[in-house]
Scaffold this motif. Structure first.
Motif, PDB file in Angstrom:
ATOM      1  N   LYS A  46      -8.159  -2.974   5.643  1.00 32.14           N
ATOM      2  CA  LYS A  46      -8.209  -1.619   5.176  1.00 32.14           C
ATOM      3  C   LYS A  46      -7.704  -0.583   5.939  1.00 32.14           C
ATOM      4  O   LYS A  46      -7.235   0.408   5.374  1.00 32.14           O
TER       5      LYS A  46
ATOM      6  N   ILE B 160      -5.766  -7.824   1.560  1.00 34.68           N
ATOM      7  CA  ILE B 160      -7.106  -7.562   1.176  1.00 34.68           C
ATOM      8  C   ILE B 160      -7.675  -8.279   0.047  1.00 34.68           C
ATOM      9  O   ILE B 160      -8.818  -8.312  -0.380  1.00 34.68           O
TER      10      ILE B 160
ATOM     11  N   ALA C  38      -4.053  -0.741   5.893  1.00 33.58           N
ATOM     12  CA  ALA C  38      -3.393  -0.373   4.736  1.00 33.58           C
ATOM     13  C   ALA C  38      -3.540   1.454   4.523  1.00 33.58           C
ATOM     14  O   ALA C  38      -2.429   1.944   4.017  1.00 33.58           O
TER      15      ALA C  38
ATOM     16  N   HIS D 120       6.549  -5.486  11.044  1.00 32.83           N
ATOM     17  CA  HIS D 120       5.191  -6.200  11.000  1.00 32.83           C
ATOM     18  C   HIS D 120       5.327  -7.648  11.023  1.00 32.83           C
ATOM     19  O   HIS D 120       6.202  -8.062  10.408  1.00 32.83           O
TER      20      HIS D 120
ATOM     21  N   VAL E  26      11.824   2.060   5.876  1.00 36.03           N
ATOM     22  CA  VAL E  26      11.619   2.431   4.720  1.00 36.03           C
ATOM     23  C   VAL E  26      12.056   3.798   4.274  1.00 36.03           C
ATOM     24  O   VAL E  26      11.673   4.099   2.977  1.00 36.03           O
TER      25      VAL E  26
ATOM     26  N   CYS F 292      -0.895   3.086   6.693  1.00 39.45           N
ATOM     27  CA  CYS F 292       0.458   2.932   5.714  1.00 39.45           C
ATOM     28  C   CYS F 292       0.418   4.047   4.716  1.00 39.45           C
ATOM     29  O   CYS F 292       1.523   4.352   4.465  1.00 39.45           O
ATOM     30  N   LYS F 293      -0.589   4.085   3.900  1.00 36.95           N
ATOM     31  CA  LYS F 293      -0.672   5.103   2.667  1.00 36.95           C
ATOM     32  C   LYS F 293      -0.356   6.383   3.356  1.00 36.95           C
ATOM     33  O   LYS F 293       0.315   7.222   2.603  1.00 36.95           O
TER      34      LYS F 293
ATOM     35  N   GLU G 292       0.948   4.182  -2.978  1.00 35.12           N
ATOM     36  CA  GLU G 292       0.735   5.577  -2.562  1.00 35.12           C
ATOM     37  C   GLU G 292       2.071   6.401  -3.010  1.00 35.12           C
ATOM     38  O   GLU G 292       1.756   7.494  -3.700  1.00 35.12           O
TER      39      GLU G 292
ATOM     40  N   TYR H 106       0.870  -1.167   0.028  1.00 31.69           N
ATOM     41  CA  TYR H 106      -0.044  -0.129   0.011  1.00 31.69           C
ATOM     42  C   TYR H 106       0.996   1.406  -0.210  1.00 31.69           C
ATOM     43  O   TYR H 106       0.515   2.119  -0.630  1.00 31.69           O
TER      44      TYR H 106
ATOM     45  N   THR I  40      12.421  -3.078   7.497  1.00 31.45           N
ATOM     46  CA  THR I  40      11.177  -2.391   7.255  1.00 31.45           C
ATOM     47  C   THR I  40      11.325  -0.725   7.573  1.00 31.45           C
ATOM     48  O   THR I  40      10.327  -0.195   7.709  1.00 31.45           O
TER      49      THR I  40
ATOM     50  N   TYR J  17      12.199   8.007   5.188  1.00 30.55           N
ATOM     51  CA  TYR J  17      11.073   9.132   5.610  1.00 30.55           C
ATOM     52  C   TYR J  17      11.235   9.257   7.046  1.00 30.55           C
ATOM     53  O   TYR J  17      10.046   9.517   7.629  1.00 30.55           O
TER      54      TYR J  17
ATOM     55  N   ILE K  30       3.097  -3.542  13.501  1.00 31.86           N
ATOM     56  CA  ILE K  30       1.740  -3.942  13.127  1.00 31.86           C
ATOM     57  C   ILE K  30       1.618  -5.621  13.422  1.00 31.86           C
ATOM     58  O   ILE K  30       2.498  -6.397  13.316  1.00 31.86           O
TER      59      ILE K  30
ATOM     60  N   LEU L 125       1.231   7.338   5.880  1.00 31.61           N
ATOM     61  CA  LEU L 125       2.591   7.571   6.110  1.00 31.61           C
ATOM     62  C   LEU L 125       3.689   8.258   5.053  1.00 31.61           C
ATOM     63  O   LEU L 125       4.597   8.818   5.454  1.00 31.61           O
ATOM     64  N   MET L 126       3.108   8.052   3.684  1.00 29.20           N
ATOM     65  CA  MET L 126       3.705   8.566   2.604  1.00 29.20           C
ATOM     66  C   MET L 126       3.382  10.122   2.597  1.00 29.20           C
ATOM     67  O   MET L 126       4.148  10.908   1.839  1.00 29.20           O
ATOM     68  N   ASP L 127       2.537  10.734   3.396  1.00 28.43           N
ATOM     69  CA  ASP L 127       2.352  12.099   3.353  1.00 28.43           C
ATOM     70  C   ASP L 127       3.042  12.857   4.339  1.00 28.43           C
ATOM     71  O   ASP L 127       2.964  12.806   5.585  1.00 28.43           O
TER      72      ASP L 127
ATOM     73  N   ILE M   8      10.855   6.622   9.043  1.00 29.46           N
ATOM     74  CA  ILE M   8       9.716   5.623   9.440  1.00 29.46           C
ATOM     75  C   ILE M   8      10.422   4.073   9.381  1.00 29.46           C
ATOM     76  O   ILE M   8      10.988   3.664   8.389  1.00 29.46           O
TER      77      ILE M   8
ATOM     78  N   ILE N 265       8.361   0.291   9.728  1.00 26.12           N
ATOM     79  CA  ILE N 265       7.090  -0.506  10.004  1.00 26.12           C
ATOM     80  C   ILE N 265       7.305  -2.132  10.245  1.00 26.12           C
ATOM     81  O   ILE N 265       6.939  -2.979   9.384  1.00 26.12           O
TER      82      ILE N 265
END
Lengths: 106, 155
Positions: free
Chosen positions: B111, A42, B114, B62, B54, B117-118, A21, A17, B52, B56, B98, B120-122, B58, B60
């Motif tokens: 969901k 999913i 997910a 899991h 990645v 996680c998305k 993005e 995911y 993990t 930035y 996670i 986190l790119m922001d 961060i 993760i």
């Protein structure tokens, strides 16, 4: 420029995911049309149609596992990217994909 | 799956192993995990495949394991950037750990994970997490969860 892609990682929880993005953001920045499918925990989401794949200028598979419905990409020129790199350095992945298409497209 | 007790701010732990165990213990106490060692093993196996961290700031970590009863996400903000395992070039300040059960029951929780996680790119989202107090950090994560739940219900 129309870009389609698929992202998938072994556990299908996070990288799939994040890579989607990251690639979407990079394509947006460059003013490309884009559609990135995810195959994660999913299941398949944001699924690409055969038509979209046929019309794409660039196909990027950022996957580290074998994906479902791979036959959609048969006989196509596909750039294989590393899903980890797609997360941490999407700019480089898109640059390399563009180079790849420049060199290989007939 | 998002729990105030799973948000730890300004920790001075400094190794990946200590952080995973610390957060794992908290998740265990809250009943998310049935076998802590088994869960930690799953997380470490995933780390061995590929770090993990990645970028930035961060990481993760899991794990998908039978030792996880229900999906959860733990968030730890480090007091100072730390070196995550052998990834010396990418200091980490935000850790999201996670846990996901081996057999999936429903997809709503997945969901939400997910979507987090998305997010986190922001960059803005990351900066808000860097400044947040515990209540704000909880709200930021919960908001994502609520959005997914209302989308699911609208279907």
């Amino acid at each position: 420029m129309k870009v389609v892609g698929v992202t998938a990682c072994p556990t299908g929880i996070a990288h799939t995911y994040m890579a989607q993005e990251a690639l979407e953001k990079e394509c947006k920045k460059r003013g490309f049309d884009y559609h990135i499918e995810t195959q994660g925990s999913i299941g398949i989401e944001n699924e690409l149609s055969q038509e979209e794949i046929d019309e794409a200028d660039m196909i990027i598979l950022a996957v580290s596992i074998s994906i479902e419905e791979e036959e959609r990409f048969e006989d196509k020129l596909v750039y294989h990217a590393d899903v980890n790199e797609a997360v941490s350095d999407p700019k480089s992945v898109i640059d390399k994909a563009i180079d790849f298409y420049k060199k290989n497209k007939k | 799956m998002i729990d105030k007790d799973l948000i730890v701010l300004d920790s001075d732990l400094s190794s990946k192993e200590d952080i995973i165990r610390f957060l794992g213990k908290k998740a265990d106490k809250l009943g998310y995990i049935t076998d802590l060692d088994e869960y930690i093993k799953a997380v470490e196996r995933r780390e061995e495949e590929f770090s993990t961290a990645v970028g930035y700031g961060i990481s993760i970590p899991h794990g998908k394991s039978e030792a996880v009863k229900e999906e959860f996400i733990a968030f730890m903000r480090m007091k100072n950037p730390i070196i995550w395992g052998d990834k010396v070039d990418e200091p980490v300040r935000l850790v999201f750990m996670i846990g996901v059960p081996e057999s999936k029951k429903g997809t709503t929780h997945l969901k939400i994970l997910a979507q987090i996680c998305k997010k986190l790119m922001d960059k803005d989202f990351r900066e808000r997490l860097l400044k947040a107090d515990q209540e704000q950090a909880y709200e930021l994560l919960m908001k994502i969860g609520k959005n997914i739940v209302s989308k699911e219900e609208a279907k």
